[in-house]
Design a protein around this motif. Sequence first.
Motif, PDB file in Angstrom:
ATOM      1  N   ALA A 126     -95.558  -9.722 -94.839  1.00 56.08           N
ATOM      2  CA  ALA A 126     -94.580 -10.788 -94.999  1.00 56.08           C
ATOM      3  C   ALA A 126     -93.187 -10.189 -95.160  1.00 56.08           C
ATOM      4  CB  ALA A 126     -94.937 -11.648 -96.211  1.00 56.08           C
ATOM      5  N   GLY A 127     -92.229 -10.737 -94.451  1.00 58.49           N
ATOM      6  CA  GLY A 127     -90.857 -10.252 -94.535  1.00 58.49           C
ATOM      7  C   GLY A 127     -90.539  -9.100 -93.616  1.00 58.49           C
ATOM      8  N   SER A 128     -91.513  -8.647 -92.820  1.00 60.85           N
ATOM      9  CA  SER A 128     -91.287  -7.499 -91.938  1.00 60.85           C
ATOM     10  C   SER A 128     -90.451  -7.865 -90.711  1.00 60.85           C
ATOM     11  CB  SER A 128     -92.617  -6.909 -91.478  1.00 60.85           C
ATOM     12  OG  SER A 128     -93.309  -7.823 -90.630  1.00 60.85           O
ATOM     13  N   GLY A 129     -90.437  -9.144 -90.359  1.00 66.35           N
ATOM     14  CA  GLY A 129     -89.734  -9.562 -89.150  1.00 66.35           C
ATOM     15  C   GLY A 129     -90.579  -9.448 -87.891  1.00 66.35           C
TER      16      GLY A 129
END
Length: 258
Positions: free
Chosen positions: A65-68
Amino acid sequence: MPYSGPPASPVHVPARIAALAEGRDPHPVWQNELGGLTFRIGDSGDSGGRDGDGESLLFAKWAPAGSGLDLAAEAVRLEWAGRFTPVPRVREYGADDAGAWLVTHGLPGESAVAPRWKADPATAVRALGAGLRALHEQLPVADCPFSWSVGDRLNRARAAGIQVSADLLSAAPPADRLVVCHGDPCAPNTLLHEDGTWSAHVDMGALGVADRWADLAVAAWNTGVNYGPGWEDALLDAYGIAPDPHRMDFYRRLWSAT
């Protein structure tokens, strides 16, 4: 510097990937600079290969999550492209608060950067060029719902917070020929048969319509990273095209910027 390649140290297996393995040992085969991981499930081959019967062998991608990393975009592109050309068949896609996962069936062949092919660059580079030409010929532009145009790439980069020069769009050369591009045509994303011919393509998350030089410029450039200098012309020759220095320079600058 961010690292992308086979894991250089032990990695943590996310709980979701462990559950998907159903008691089998998920073997990490790739990690990228954004924290994404790829695991092989169900085969004991080397870290570069996709050998196996294609049904028992699975590959599971994990994007924290949040890695893009947009695995949903890759899933829909694989489903579309698989109607026309050899790409991984999607078994499952999902996401939760921890991250997203994409599970695909294995394919015949071995990565073009497996040790045997890095030791035989003449064969590997020839297959890369031929495989890219086949991809461009097999995927129908008129039916493709995805874009990888200069403008769309710049817009996506800005949306992701990347500062890109406004001059890049105005500097774009006229399209030589529109095709459905791979979007990440680096050598690790091509699989080779045992005889050294092209087998399939993987990692299709950026696939979309663009000038063929958007792929060609990067694919030729990347040969230096994986096989050493002097192989660019061989890849272009295998594709069946002469070098275009202006377009190659532009699309490499665009790649670096976005």
